[in-house]
Design an enzyme around this catalytic site. Structure first.
Site, mmCIF file in Angstrom:
data_model
loop_
_atom_site.group_PDB
_atom_site.id
_atom_site.type_symbol
_atom_site.label_atom_id
_atom_site.label_comp_id
_atom_site.label_asym_id
_atom_site.label_seq_id
_atom_site.Cartn_x
_atom_site.Cartn_y
_atom_site.Cartn_z
ATOM 1 N N ASP A 13 0.809 -1.226 0.000
ATOM 2 C CA ASP A 13 0.000 0.000 0.000
ATOM 3 C C ASP A 13 0.839 1.272 0.000
ATOM 4 O O ASP A 13 0.448 2.288 0.569
ATOM 5 C CB ASP A 13 -0.963 0.021 1.210
ATOM 6 C CG ASP A 13 -1.892 -1.161 1.203
ATOM 7 O OD1 ASP A 13 -2.306 -1.574 0.107
ATOM 8 O OD2 ASP A 13 -2.198 -1.678 2.292
ATOM 9 N N LYS A 16 2.106 2.571 -5.012
ATOM 10 C CA LYS A 16 2.927 2.212 -6.181
ATOM 11 C C LYS A 16 2.197 2.510 -7.487
ATOM 12 O O LYS A 16 2.808 2.868 -8.491
ATOM 13 C CB LYS A 16 3.263 0.701 -6.137
ATOM 14 C CG LYS A 16 4.043 0.296 -4.906
ATOM 15 C CD LYS A 16 4.219 -1.218 -4.819
ATOM 16 C CE LYS A 16 2.984 -1.990 -4.432
ATOM 17 N NZ LYS A 16 2.491 -1.803 -3.077
ATOM 18 N N GLY A 40 -4.098 -4.055 -4.522
ATOM 19 C CA GLY A 40 -5.125 -3.060 -4.828
ATOM 20 C C GLY A 40 -4.457 -1.763 -5.206
ATOM 21 O O GLY A 40 -3.805 -1.151 -4.377
ATOM 22 N N HIS A 41 -4.558 -1.389 -6.479
ATOM 23 C CA HIS A 41 -3.897 -0.174 -6.931
ATOM 24 C C HIS A 41 -4.932 0.848 -7.370
ATOM 25 O O HIS A 41 -5.754 0.575 -8.229
ATOM 26 C CB HIS A 41 -2.940 -0.483 -8.092
ATOM 27 C CG HIS A 41 -1.778 -1.329 -7.663
ATOM 28 N ND1 HIS A 41 -0.801 -1.775 -8.513
ATOM 29 C CD2 HIS A 41 -1.442 -1.803 -6.441
ATOM 30 C CE1 HIS A 41 0.082 -2.482 -7.832
ATOM 31 N NE2 HIS A 41 -0.285 -2.528 -6.584
ATOM 32 N N GLN A 226 2.244 -5.654 -3.479
ATOM 33 C CA GLN A 226 2.649 -5.796 -2.070
ATOM 34 C C GLN A 226 3.972 -5.038 -1.841
ATOM 35 O O GLN A 226 4.299 -4.152 -2.606
ATOM 36 C CB GLN A 226 2.773 -7.276 -1.662
ATOM 37 C CG GLN A 226 1.431 -8.011 -1.597
ATOM 38 C CD GLN A 226 0.970 -8.564 -2.918
ATOM 39 O OE1 GLN A 226 1.700 -9.232 -3.622
ATOM 40 N NE2 GLN A 226 -0.272 -8.298 -3.281
#
Ligand code: IMO
Ligand code: MG
Length: 426
Positions: A13, A16, A40-41, A226
């Site tokens: 988180d 990125k 999750g991006h 990650q």
């Protein structure tokens, strides 16, 4: 050498997605090489917010080829759901999306097994995203029950594999949890044959494709999911994910040797967060932690869980940078710290009365680590509109200089808000 990598140096988180999105302009190909839809991006693009889990951030631009490489674990229903959502918002996806035939496939039994394993750990649960990631990688390493994307392309093979795996897994699942719902061979087979037909146009040997792309001087961008401290080999085991989420995973997960990469960008938050269980030496369980959570909107993109928040940890993050072979830093969410009177940075740990700057290899030691802090004055000013390093308050620059010195890495970029424009290049 024309490849770049974007790697999280903390527990995930690190924002990125924003950096990958910023860099897509200068690249032809974006590659995801590990993890799955546990990632999750969030990307803000053209005034719209997109939440991506499995699809590389490059998919928002049709001129970029997005590659889901060998090391990724794929839940086909989740992947197709993401593709459909993007198409509904007029993001076209055709031969600009390539999926490795060597990638492993997540099936409903992986979620069922994970639920049972996590429940069995009780209060010591890893706190996974429950997406069947770890159980799919477990089958990959075990081989006996693994099914790869390439297997989906042979209907007869797939039918017999699904029946065989369900027959072997059911008694074990029942023993772990008698309430486990029955795995319906016919339904699962029909569903996965359907997914296979929809994915078929995208499935290729991505390793061979990437090697040709390199030979044609295409510029590759590797998108880590990650963070380095969640790496299965080097992270805070067992409170990690099941893939090589540090820079170490690029080579194994894509088939592209690391020496092809000319720039390894380490992405860090200006503070630290963590979701799930495991020791977190600089965690703030007080009003300051809650302030960071509120201002930084620190709730998981994938699971919605509140993230644990704490001060920047130079020991853990420095270790993350060393194992990943980082060249420069991208410091994210600096604006979140704007209202705090003073800031702390962890420069060392004290374990059993001994001072160390090494990140402990055993969580029993990490759990005992007491952070040694350097305290810096806050800047108490909104910095989200600043666009030049020189225009940042002197306290903010001192904070960045301290991070940079501690990590022994130059700061290449500072992010002071979610938008593309809220970016300072150093
Ligand atoms: P992005 O890409 C933060 C964490 C989970 C859990 C541990 C294992 O958004 O940075 P898993 O489901 O992977 O077996 O869970 O890893 N985790 C993440 N934490 N960001 C992520 O991805 C994460 N992906 C997994 O919370 O502690
Ligand atoms: Mg996340």
């Amino acid at each position: 050498m024309s490849a770049t990598a974007v790697i999280g140096l903390q527990w995930g988180d690190e924002a990125k997605g924003k950096i990958v999105d910023l860099l897509t302009d200068q690249h032809d190909v974006v590659v995801r090489y590990q993890g799955g839809n546990n990632a999750g991006h969030t990307v803000v693009f053209g005034g719209n917010t997109y939440k991506l889990s499995l699809l590389p951030v490059g998919v928002l631009r049709p001129e970029i080829t997005s590659v889901i490489a060998t090391g990724v674990v794929i839940n086909p229903a989740a992947l197709l759901g993401e593709i459909d959502q993007l198409r509904a918002r007029n993001v076209p996806l055709g031969d600009n999306l390539l999926i490795s035939d060597r990638a492993h496939v997540i099936f409903p039994w992986h979620m069922a097994e994970e639920a049972a394993f996590e429940a069995a750990r009780g209060g010591n649960a890893i706190g996974t995203t429950m997406r069947g990631i770890g159980t799919c990688y477990r089958d990959k390493a075990g081989r006996t029950h693994a099914i790869r994307v390439g297997d989906l392309m042979y209907p007869d093979l797939l039918r017999s594999r699904i029946a065989e795996v369900i027959e072997q897994k059911t008694p074990v699942l029942r023993a772990l949890n008698p309430a486990t719902p029955t795995l319906d061979v016919a339904k699962i087979t029909e569903d996965y044959l359907g997914y296979a037909e929809r994915l078929r146009p995208h499935v290729i040997d991505t390793t061979a494709w990437l090697h040709k792309a390199l030979a044609q001087n295409k510029r590759l961008l590797f998108e880590g999911a990650q963070g380095s401290l969640l790496d299965v080999d080097h992270g805070s085991y067992p409170f990690v994910t099941s893939s090589s989420s540090s820079g170490c995973g690029i080579h194994s997960g894509s088939g592209v040797p690391e020496r092809q990469i000319s720039k390894m960008i380490g992405v860090v938050k200006a503070y630290t967060t963590r979701v799930g269980g495991g020791p977190f030496p600089t965690e703030l369980l007080d009003a300051t932690g809650q302030h960071i959570r509120d201002v930084g909107r620190e709730y998981g993109t994938v699971t919605g869980r509140p993230r644990r928040c704490g001060w920047f940890d130079g020991v853990a993050t420095g270790y993350g940078a060393r194992i990943s072979g980082i060249d420069c830093l991208s410091v994210m969410l600096l604006d979140v710290l704007a209202q705090l009177d003073e800031l702390k940075i962890c420069t060392a740990y004290e374990i059993d009365g001994e001072r160390t700057t090494d990140f402990p290899s055993h969580i029993q030691q990490l759990a005992k680590a007491k952070p040694v802090y350097q305290t810096l004055p806050g800047w108490k000013r909104d910095i989200s509109g600043v666009r030049r390093l020189a225009d940042l308050p002197k306290e903010t620059r001192a904070y960045l200089d301290t991070l940079s010195e501690l990590m022994q890495l130059p700061v290449w970029l500072v992010s002071i808000g979610p938008d593309r424009e809220q970016t300072i290049l150093c």
